[in-house]
Design an enzyme around this catalytic site. Sequence first.
Site, mmCIF file in Angstrom:
data_model
loop_
_atom_site.group_PDB
_atom_site.id
_atom_site.type_symbol
_atom_site.label_atom_id
_atom_site.label_comp_id
_atom_site.label_asym_id
_atom_site.label_seq_id
_atom_site.Cartn_x
_atom_site.Cartn_y
_atom_site.Cartn_z
ATOM 1 N N ASP A 183 0.864 -1.165 0.000
ATOM 2 C CA ASP A 183 0.000 0.000 0.000
ATOM 3 C C ASP A 183 0.911 1.229 0.000
ATOM 4 O O ASP A 183 2.140 1.122 0.061
ATOM 5 C CB ASP A 183 -0.962 -0.031 1.198
ATOM 6 C CG ASP A 183 -2.173 0.872 0.961
ATOM 7 O OD1 ASP A 183 -3.210 0.659 1.597
ATOM 8 O OD2 ASP A 183 -2.086 1.777 0.099
HETATM 9 C C1 GLC Z 1 -4.273 4.413 -0.167
HETATM 10 C C2 GLC Z 1 -5.181 3.271 0.216
HETATM 11 C C3 GLC Z 1 -5.303 2.232 -0.848
HETATM 12 C C4 GLC Z 1 -5.202 2.905 -2.203
HETATM 13 C C5 GLC Z 1 -3.785 3.403 -2.347
HETATM 14 C C6 GLC Z 1 -3.577 4.129 -3.684
HETATM 15 O O1 GLC Z 1 -3.558 4.853 0.936
HETATM 16 O O2 GLC Z 1 -4.932 2.602 1.445
HETATM 17 O O3 GLC Z 1 -6.561 1.572 -0.655
HETATM 18 O O4 GLC Z 1 -5.517 1.988 -3.223
HETATM 19 O O5 GLC Z 1 -3.408 4.245 -1.277
HETATM 20 O O6 GLC Z 1 -4.312 5.298 -3.716
#
Ligand code: GLC
Length: 746
Positions: free
Chosen positions: A280
């Site tokens: 993430d």
């Molecule tokens: C965010 C979220 C994730 C998302 C990613 C890209 O922090 O936790 O669900 O897909 O970053 O935006």
Amino acid sequence: MKTKNVFLIILSAFFISCAELPKNDEEKQVETLLSKMTLEEKIGQLNQLSFIEQEDLQPQIIEAIKEGKIGSLLNVVDPIKVNELQRAALEGSRMGIPLIIGRDVIHGFKTIFPIPIGQAATFNPEIVREGAAVAAAEARSVGVNWTFSPMLDISRDPRWGRLAEGCGEDPYLAAIMGEAFVKGYQGNSLADKTSIAACIKHFVAYGAAEGGRDYNSTNIPDHLMHNVYLVPFKKAVEAGAATLMTSFNDNDGIPASANEYLLRDVLRKDWGFDGFVVSDWASITEMIAHGSVADAKEAAMKSINAGVDMEMVSMSYITYLPELLKEGKVSEKTIDDAVRNILRIKIRLGLFENPYVDTEEPSILYAEEHLKKAKIAAEQSAILLKNNGLLPLGENIKTLAVVGPLADAPHDQLGTWIFDGEKEHSVTPLAALKEMYGDKVKIVFEPALAYSRDKNKSNFANAMQLARSSDAVLAIVGEESILSGEAHSLADISLKGAQKELIAELKKTGKPLVVVVMAGRPLTIEDELNASDAMLYYFHPGTMGGPALADLLFGKAVPSGKLPMTFPKHVGQIPLYYGHNNTGRPAQKTETLIDDIPLEAGQTSLGNTSYYLDAGFDPLFPFGYGLSYTSFEYSDLRLSTTSIAQNENIDVTVTLKNTGKYDAAEVVQLYVRDLVGSIARPVKELKGFQRINLKAGESQEVSFSLSSNDLAFYGLNKKFITEAGEFKIWVGGDSASGLEASFSLK
Ligand code: GLC
């Protein structure tokens, strides 16, 4: 040997080789590419940057792509830009490996569908699959070929704002819906120009954040992990999910981006996942804050060795893997395997053959067909919680007062995680009521509050005036979209601002009152429920939320949604969910509540069971609950047998009758209880559901087939097992009711 046989043997050999060809061909392509790549180019494939954050660095990004240092970008949605970046990769770099381009297309790209918790409330996987297919077609048409969806985090805590993005509290429902999302996004082939790669997230148990506070630690033990939190992910892997994203939380002290057991033993060895794992956003270097690594270099080492193939934005891989390799702390095979997983998905996406967006194609964004599907999804997502007969609004309603901060809130009705949907395209309830029913009913409007947190009651008098001069009142309250979603946890889940007072004042006018709650989570709405004659719960419904609601209110559509989460009476009851263990002292639901406790009551006089003196045990509404304008009767529950052996099935049949006067759909639900297990088993588990459409007066037999495998659970010996014993079964319209029967597993 006869000629014919020889021919048949040759023919079958040919078909066998064809059947295998794609797999071998794909792996051959992976190995051929890998064999030509330098170490730096391999590490470049593991590096993902966010384009929006680096827009001013465009030349540097183009340069880095040409040097083979970037394998993926997220947040590029301009097709011209996509083509420029892809050209830099295809024609400007030595290897010519295309970029995979990701975006949070969570519940629609431009045409916005209900937030996923609302889509789960439809209990209709087909509508979810269709919505995902629309989102994929729209996203791919601008060059996005990867979405960070579906979110499969089981959540049993409405304080957690991200439950808006998931499919609720139940592993079976989330598994069925997750599979539908994956199939919708990925279609028949990832290479189709209407498909995008899914990314199942957040792996794992992120929704169990302690206290419902986002990013907080989780402490999910092995049995619960396998029996609840991993279930939807396993199903999605079986459905062919192309990628998976690790979560921010540490579980039992281990951050998910360094959890080798989950990423290698479970995901790869047990489940055979052959896509790639992405972290993430900066979840790798956030392990420094977790206190589980000393620095970014150690973070990179732990994550790549645990099985995280691609790093989202924190750049520890591109920075430290070369020296970690030299120091022997990371092997070249580990890096090669990560690159293989990424190349495999890029090949499946057809990016080598078709990396560019055809900008000449006519736009399909907001296509009529897409809007129609979004409206149906919104209609089916609405849950009727109460109706004393006021709905559907009848001919006697000549003037309807529309009140509340969410009646005409085009931005907020889209819900959380909207990057590309535009509020200008939202059709609000107010606009739809005027446009679609304005010829039949006079619509008068006073928001009374400008937004959900507004405490300014200066417009209440006008709202009450309008209410008193109308035949009925429609109050649309709830949450602005910013109050749910990532990092948006709430300690108090009652209506914000002066909304509670607004409903109370409207009640005092004595006019028939319909309350629609438009929100991103279950709220504690008992007071508002008691004040209303009818209540619809409407998780942020998306672009077409207005027309869907208008047809529901006037009966052109009939509510069919069911709650995907338990609704607590009080935030203090949380976590509260139907699939709980019984405990040694289960609530009898006859307990004395706080207002009835006698003075100087003896210490043990109230009994010793598991409940709250001031809130009892029961929720306001149970999981799976939802009313209709018609009524349904369940009768004649029949089992094909009262006892099955391992690997046998038991057929469960019930007669369902539409005993009211509206054609409508009912979600028939099948629950099971394993009465005795080597570990305590939940008091109920959803094992099947079917949406049944019945005309008024019509009845139909509804059957489920349950196999012994459906009764398996992850037990003491760390394996999925079924145990002989007695089982109960219920079939009904929610998790708290239904016809009951018993059977045994030999
Ligand atoms: C965010 C979220 C994730 C998302 C990613 C890209 O922090 O936790 O669900 O897909 O970053 O935006």
